[in-house]
Design an enzyme around this catalytic site. Sequence first.
Site, PDB file in Angstrom:
ATOM      1  N   GLU A 385       0.770  -1.235   0.000  1.00  0.00           N
ATOM      2  CA  GLU A 385       0.000   0.000   0.000  1.00  0.00           C
ATOM      3  C   GLU A 385       0.807   1.295   0.000  1.00  0.00           C
ATOM      4  O   GLU A 385       0.698   2.108   0.923  1.00  0.00           O
ATOM      5  CB  GLU A 385      -0.974  -0.012   1.175  1.00  0.00           C
ATOM      6  CG  GLU A 385      -1.983  -1.141   1.070  1.00  0.00           C
ATOM      7  CD  GLU A 385      -2.940  -1.219   2.247  1.00  0.00           C
ATOM      8  OE1 GLU A 385      -2.723  -0.495   3.241  1.00  0.00           O
ATOM      9  OE2 GLU A 385      -3.905  -1.987   2.172  1.00  0.00           O
ATOM     10  N   GLU A 530      -5.518  -7.837  -0.502  1.00  0.00           N
ATOM     11  CA  GLU A 530      -6.273  -7.643   0.737  1.00  0.00           C
ATOM     12  C   GLU A 530      -7.719  -7.314   0.404  1.00  0.00           C
ATOM     13  O   GLU A 530      -7.988  -6.423  -0.400  1.00  0.00           O
ATOM     14  CB  GLU A 530      -5.681  -6.517   1.594  1.00  0.00           C
ATOM     15  CG  GLU A 530      -4.311  -6.810   2.174  1.00  0.00           C
ATOM     16  CD  GLU A 530      -3.825  -5.715   3.110  1.00  0.00           C
ATOM     17  OE1 GLU A 530      -4.668  -4.912   3.573  1.00  0.00           O
ATOM     18  OE2 GLU A 530      -2.609  -5.656   3.374  1.00  0.00           O
TER      19      GLU A 530
END
Length: 633
Positions: A385, A530
């Site tokens: 991320e 995710e």
Amino acid sequence: MSQKHRSFRTKLAMLSGLLALVLAGQPANTKPTAAAAVCEVTYTISNQWETGFNANVSVKNLGIGLNNWQLSWGFAGNQTITNLWNGTLNQTGPSVSVANPAWAASLPSNGTASFGFQASYSGTNALPTAFKLNGVNCGDDQPNPTTTSTLAPTTRPATSTPTTPPNTTIPTLTGTPKPTNTAIPTTLATATSTPRPTNTAIPTSIATATSTPIGNSNSDDWLHTNGNQIVDSAGRPVWLTGVNWFGFNATERVFHGLWSANLTTMLQSIAQRGLNIIRVPISTELILEWKAGIFKTPNVNTYANPELEGLTSLQIFDRFVLLSKQFGIKVMIDVHSAEADNAGHYAPLWYKGSITSEQFYQAWEWITDRYKNDDTVIAMDIKNEPHGTAHDNQSSGQFAKWDNSSDINNWKYVCETASKRILAINPNVLVLCEGNEVYPKAGANYNSNNKNDYYFTWWGGNLRGVRDYPVNLGANQDQLVYSPHDYGPLVFNQSWFYPGFSKETLYNDVWQPNWFFIHEENIAPLFIGEWGGFLDGGANEQWMKALRDLIKEHYLHHTFWVLNPNSGDTGGLLGYDWATWDEAKYALLKPVLWADRNGKFVSLDHQIPLGGAATGTTITTYYQQANPPPTNP
């Protein structure tokens, strides 16, 4: 995750001892800087050993709403907190105060805040009996405040779901999610004693991990890509369907849950449930420590894991890899943060403090070299991320961009560079490039200070730059996988979760323009690294089912977030005993786990059935039995 973020996936461990303090009162006066407060405190010893313990604390505000809060108490014994999450710690001798984290400052009337900590002690681990909220005794004006002590269950009911965090709408168009507080479950029962686990026998081919890497006895499981498919050495499509398990990225430097449960037993359960790959978050700092021969004591309960006694975190990781091979599980390594920190994933970039971009590359080279001969470790997720908003971080440069430059904060360039250095060592391993947070609209660039010039989405979820500036790995292009992350409204109530949203609106508003075009245009495979959340019977569950159905229709690769129950804004697949499965959540996930016509789960191994022959099969057997390939372009 994304422009939100979790309270480090809030640390809630197995409950083994509980002190419930219900201390209520109305203070006579109020300090100018602190609102009057009455409260209810739950102090839980979740795990204890001879010299230390883990505890969870929740405080319910029974008074007026507070804009900032601070809970304080005095230890009755010789206890020292060594690590605290979801709060700001100040301890002087026995006096302790924990203030709210910046992202969860408010504590509304009847609201609950939670945090946890690890501490050392000597002598008796006496329980505290008095607390103050914002400097006011919770027991003020109560002549006989009572303290009760009960024991919590060693197992949670299989159908029990953790209380969902409140859905907090934040008035901003930038889409920057904020974590929310999570309530501690209050259902209690009488604890039962648990016998000490026996030392789990491991086949002689799976020796106790040493400080040197142990290669695989075969090398037939390496994967590569073909268009939008991941295929085996024979060119047959495979489906990577797994789970995340965090802890090596945090201060504990080892999987969470090993403070309660047995590693071998957990891995066997994961395999038998059909999860064929585990994405393992780790920190650059920890890899560099391993590289330098520095081994800090990992947080492992050797009562539950006698076979791990005396092992370093690296030896435990080696053992995990070897046991994964035994059960037919594959491993993906994910550099989740620069520093070994429970909140390290909040930092937007791959470099931070003393950790430079070059050290980031070197860490990847070291760990790639260590496992280059073991096809159990089949994938490397370069950085979790990357994020940061360009319009308000121009001066600091603390945002990840995606363009054709070689600037220090250009994520596309860094992922390309790291991948090339990895593939120079092991050309057979898959490399994953996640997205970033923002991408300029047509006619704009990253020099703009105007937020309206950018497309926003979840951290790691913006892969719009692939169309203009695709990652180029040259001769090793067939090892590249793009990896977005996606979450629901309980993580952050994004603008696309408007009333009446559906799978079709999510596709049009978010998925297709940000990343699904990569699959549709046959550019590369997609791996949703995710996704997951609470089953709320409402919007969050609706989003989760919609994404699950997209995954199923197109056989998108994925790892569910998360195995851990101590994820504050999503919950996990396991209960608080780290053994009981949340059957309702697993039932939602099961349709997107790779299985054959007979319901046997398919390993990514050609020789070892996933979890054993009773529950699993292999790629070889799957295709020998003429099962359909998992493809749907």
